[in-house]
Structure formats: structure tokens, C-alpha cells
Scaffold this active site. Structure first.
Site, PDB file in Angstrom:
ATOM      1  N   SER A 196       4.825  39.530  45.291  1.00  0.00           N
ATOM      2  CA  SER A 196       4.105  38.382  45.859  1.00  0.00           C
ATOM      3  C   SER A 196       3.166  38.796  46.977  1.00  0.00           C
ATOM      4  CB  SER A 196       5.116  37.361  46.421  1.00  0.00           C
ATOM      5  OG  SER A 196       5.913  36.858  45.393  1.00  0.00           O
ATOM      6  N   HIS A 249       0.521  35.966  42.347  1.00  0.00           N
ATOM      7  CA  HIS A 249       0.699  36.932  41.241  1.00  0.00           C
ATOM      8  C   HIS A 249      -0.459  36.729  40.274  1.00  0.00           C
ATOM      9  CE1 HIS A 249       4.932  38.229  42.052  1.00  0.00           C
ATOM     10  NE2 HIS A 249       4.889  37.155  42.794  1.00  0.00           N
ATOM     11  N   HIS A 251       9.309  36.718  36.676  1.00  0.00           N
ATOM     12  CA  HIS A 251      10.573  36.489  37.369  1.00  0.00           C
ATOM     13  C   HIS A 251      11.547  35.745  36.473  1.00  0.00           C
ATOM     14  CE1 HIS A 251       7.430  36.665  40.511  1.00  0.00           C
ATOM     15  NE2 HIS A 251       8.349  37.224  41.264  1.00  0.00           N
ATOM     16  N   TYR A 302      13.495  33.527  37.413  1.00  0.00           N
ATOM     17  CA  TYR A 302      13.528  32.088  37.756  1.00  0.00           C
ATOM     18  C   TYR A 302      12.404  31.308  37.038  1.00  0.00           C
ATOM     19  CZ  TYR A 302       9.825  33.180  41.184  1.00  0.00           C
ATOM     20  OH  TYR A 302       8.683  33.602  41.792  1.00  0.00           O
ATOM     21  N   GLU A 303      11.427  32.036  36.505  1.00  0.00           N
ATOM     22  CA  GLU A 303      10.362  31.325  35.755  1.00  0.00           C
ATOM     23  C   GLU A 303      10.878  30.834  34.405  1.00  0.00           C
ATOM     24  OE1 GLU A 303       6.186  33.132  36.234  1.00  0.00           O
ATOM     25  OE2 GLU A 303       7.473  34.777  36.860  1.00  0.00           O
ATOM     26  N   ALA A 358       8.197  41.078  47.996  1.00  0.00           N
ATOM     27  CA  ALA A 358       8.394  40.381  49.270  1.00  0.00           C
ATOM     28  C   ALA A 358       9.848  39.947  49.280  1.00  0.00           C
ATOM     29  CB  ALA A 358       7.475  39.167  49.370  1.00  0.00           C
ATOM     30  N   MET A 382      14.081  37.742  44.654  1.00  0.00           N
ATOM     31  CA  MET A 382      14.327  37.143  43.353  1.00  0.00           C
ATOM     32  C   MET A 382      13.756  38.001  42.224  1.00  0.00           C
ATOM     33  SD  MET A 382      13.281  33.229  44.357  1.00  0.00           S
ATOM     34  CE  MET A 382      13.793  32.504  45.929  1.00  0.00           C
ATOM     35  N   SER A 383      13.632  39.289  42.470  1.00  0.00           N
ATOM     36  CA  SER A 383      13.018  40.166  41.455  1.00  0.00           C
ATOM     37  C   SER A 383      13.647  41.548  41.506  1.00  0.00           C
ATOM     38  CB  SER A 383      11.504  40.266  41.752  1.00  0.00           C
ATOM     39  OG  SER A 383      11.293  40.995  42.963  1.00  0.00           O
ATOM     40  N   ASN A 395       9.907  37.112  55.594  1.00  0.00           N
ATOM     41  CA  ASN A 395      10.508  36.162  56.536  1.00  0.00           C
ATOM     42  C   ASN A 395      11.981  36.503  56.651  1.00  0.00           C
ATOM     43  OD1 ASN A 395      11.253  35.426  54.008  1.00  0.00           O
ATOM     44  ND2 ASN A 395      10.162  33.480  54.018  1.00  0.00           N
ATOM     45  N   HIS A 424       7.215  29.441  50.395  1.00  0.00           N
ATOM     46  CA  HIS A 424       6.456  30.488  49.694  1.00  0.00           C
ATOM     47  C   HIS A 424       5.134  30.745  50.394  1.00  0.00           C
ATOM     48  CE1 HIS A 424       5.386  33.114  46.447  1.00  0.00           C
ATOM     49  NE2 HIS A 424       4.315  32.406  46.127  1.00  0.00           N
TER      50      HIS A 424
HETATM   51  N1  LIG Z   1      14.720  34.192  52.617  1.00  0.00           N
HETATM   52  C1  LIG Z   1      13.959  34.681  51.611  1.00  0.00           C
HETATM   53  N2  LIG Z   1      12.717  35.098  51.921  1.00  0.00           N
HETATM   54  C2  LIG Z   1      11.971  35.608  50.920  1.00  0.00           C
HETATM   55  N3  LIG Z   1      10.713  36.094  50.935  1.00  0.00           N
HETATM   56  C3  LIG Z   1      10.382  36.484  49.698  1.00  0.00           C
HETATM   57  N4  LIG Z   1      11.409  36.270  48.887  1.00  0.00           N
HETATM   58  C4  LIG Z   1      11.432  36.636  47.466  1.00  0.00           C
HETATM   59  C5  LIG Z   1      11.225  35.413  46.612  1.00  0.00           C
HETATM   60  N5  LIG Z   1       9.808  35.179  46.434  1.00  0.00           N
HETATM   61  C6  LIG Z   1       9.573  33.973  45.643  1.00  0.00           C
HETATM   62  C7  LIG Z   1       9.427  32.761  46.562  1.00  0.00           C
HETATM   63  O1  LIG Z   1       8.688  33.074  47.711  1.00  0.00           O
HETATM   64  C8  LIG Z   1       8.307  34.154  44.822  1.00  0.00           C
HETATM   65  O2  LIG Z   1       8.567  35.120  43.833  1.00  0.00           O
HETATM   66  C9  LIG Z   1      12.439  35.710  49.601  1.00  0.00           C
HETATM   67  C10 LIG Z   1      13.719  35.263  49.302  1.00  0.00           C
HETATM   68  O3  LIG Z   1      14.199  35.313  48.148  1.00  0.00           O
HETATM   69  N6  LIG Z   1      14.461  34.763  50.362  1.00  0.00           N
END
Ligand SMILES: Nc1nc2ncn(CCNC(CO)CO)c2c(=O)[nH]1
Length: 272
Positions: free
Chosen positions: A29, A60, A82, A84-85, A112, A210-211, A234, A246
């Protein structure tokens, strides 16, 4: 699966005029900007590629970019798929199978992620030294094709030790303060709860996303050496006691993309 891999491999090779990629890049991301640095690029939209899903998440782009980066032959996923998609694990990881078929032997997986380790700060870059699969699924479930890899792959060095050392040395060369830690794979699409963060920290997690886990499992099955890099976009739920979004993930990755690009370029340059 083999037939689909070979059909997709042939389709991509027809666009490449005998160019052979050695290094794969999966850009998470907000990190796809690195693919814009690839020289002499051949760009192929996922929607044109047989058996490829399409990216549905902002941040993406949804295309392969193949060319030269720091003198090396690379193939980059500008956007990933992903779980989750709603894609099956074997769809999420199909690009890794194709990269292997095209000749890729080293893979840099980026993402990320949320910081679980309370010493981390948004904007940190973390070298992944191991992962915990909390996704409740595995891309290798089902019949094993021995031509693709072993039935029971060893995962004791899922993240290649030499590439980890290389990345840490590159961080020193660039005067970047890198973190190192364990990435926890969550299915998403919900961000984790505060109690889940406490559990994941107790289990030894340093960052959550999530990946990455599915792709790394398949890369290990295929015998590809893996380096993983997380951008801590974050802090995980309950640490700063503020809502997660997001937009914030994309915003933070945009802030650190200069350091991220410098690091990955240097790593690719030093890979042999
Ligand atoms: N607390 C927290 N912060 C994060 N920042 C990025 N992601 C990865 C997931 N990214 C998703 C949604 O932003 C898009 O693929 C996360 C996560 O899963 N948890």
C-alpha cells in the site's frame, strides 16, 4: 496450476523480448512509487494478464512493471492481491508462481503494517525476520505438485538471513535507523482490536498487516530467497487510542517513500 502458470509465463515473455527478471518486488500500500523508478519499463496491466486477479484497493495500481533497477533485471508488482478482497490464497500467490517460472530467485516483499512493538513509531521501516500466520489459511493446502515444491516446506528461515544482513548493512550505509521484527499476518479487512493487539504482542509480534504471509509461504515453497520490509504506517489499535484508517496508512507511506525507495534501490544494487 502448472498449465495456468505456463500460459501466464508465455503471455508475459511475449512482451519481454528475451528479457529475464532475476529479482521480484511486491510493492504494498502506497509503496508502488518505487516501480516508477524502473528503467526501460515494460508495463502490463493485471487485467490483461491471463489468470491474474485485479487489485481493488486504493494505493495499489494494478500492473506489472518489468525492467532495470540499479543495474539488475527486476519484475515489480505495482499493487498486490489481498485475501480480504475475497481472492483464494492460490490467487493471491499466483504472481509469485509466475515470477519463479520467469526465473526470479530473490523476492523483496514490502507492505504497510501497524506497529505492535510499542518502541516503534509511524514512519519506521522494519526488516522482517520472521512471521506469524494468523490468517487461518495456507496457500499450500490441497494436493502438492512436487514440480512446484515439497509437500512439507521448511519455514525455519522463511526470511533469508543473508538478505536480512544485507538490508541492515544497506540501512547503515544510508544512515537509516531500521527496525527488525516479526510480522503478523491477519486476514483483515478489519483492523485488529485492542485485545487482539495485546495477544499478538504476547505472541511475539512486532507489526501486523493483512498481506505478505501467503506470498512468503509460496516463495519458500518455490525455493525463492525472501527479504521482507514493512513500513510502519501507524500504531496498532489501542496503543495511541485513536481510530485507524486506510487514508492514514497511505499518508504515512507517502511521507517515508523517499527513505523506502533509497533502501530498496540500495538493496537491489547490492544483491548478487
Ligand atoms: N493497525 C494496523 N495498521 C496498519 N497499517 C497497514 N496495515 C496493513 C493493512 N492495509 C490495508 C488497510 O490499510 C490495505 O491493504 C495495517 C494493519 O493491518 N493494522
Amino acid at each position: 496450476m502448472i498449465e495456468q502458470i505456463n500460459e501466464t509465463k508465455s503471455y508475459i515473455e511475449q512482451q519481454l523480448n528475451d528479457f529475464k527478471p532475476d529479482i521480484g518486488l511486491i510493492l504494498g500500500s502506497g509503496l508502488g512509487i518505487l516501480a516508477d523508478e524502473i528503467e526501460n519499463p515494460t508495463t502490463i496491466a493485471y487485467k490483461e494478464i491471463p489468470h491474474f486477479p485485479t487489485s481493488t484497493v486504493s494505493g495499489h495500481k494494478g500492473q506489472l512493471v518489468i525492467g532495470n533497477l540499479q543495474g539488475k533485471n527486476v519484475i515489480a508488482m505495482q499493487g498486490r492481491f489481498h485475501y480480504y478482497e475475497g481472492y483464494e490464497m492460490n490467487q493471491v500467490t499466483f504472481p509469485v508462481r509466475v515470477m519463479k517460472a520467469l526465473g526470479v530467485e530473490k523476492l523483496v516483499v514490502t507492505n504497510a503494517a501497524g506497529g505492535i512493538n510499542e518502541s516503534f513509531n509511524p514512519g519506521d521501516l522494519m526488516i522482517i525476520n520472521d512471521h506469524i500466520n494468523m490468517m487461518g489459511d495456507n496457500p499450500l493446502i490441497g494436493p502438492n505438485d512436487d514440480d512446484l515444491g515439497p509437500r512439507f516446506p521448511d519455514m525455519s528461515q522463511a526470511y533469508n538471513r543473508e538478505l536480512i544482513q544485507l538490508a541492515k548493512q544497506c540501512g547503515e550505509d544510508l544512515n537509516l535507523e531500521l527496525r527488525e521484527g516479526v510480522y503478523v499476518g491477519n486476514t483483515g479487512p478489519t483492523y485488529e482490536t485492542g485485545s487482539e493487539v495485546k495477544m499478538l504482542r504476547t505472541l511475539g509480534g512486532d507489526a501486523v498487516g493483512m498481506s505478505t504471509v501467503p506470498e512468503v509461504i509460496v516463495a519458500n515453497h518455490a525455493g525463492i530467497d525472501v527479504l521482507g520490509i514493512s513500513c510502519i504506517s501507524n500504531m496498532a489499535a489501542g496503543i495511541l487510542d485513536q481510530p485507524l484508517s486506510h487514508d492514514e496508512v497511505i499518508e504515512t507511506t507517502e511521507k517515508v517513500r523517499e527513505d523506502f525507495i533509497k533502501l530498496v534501490r540500495h538493496v537491489v544494487e547490492k544483491m548478487n
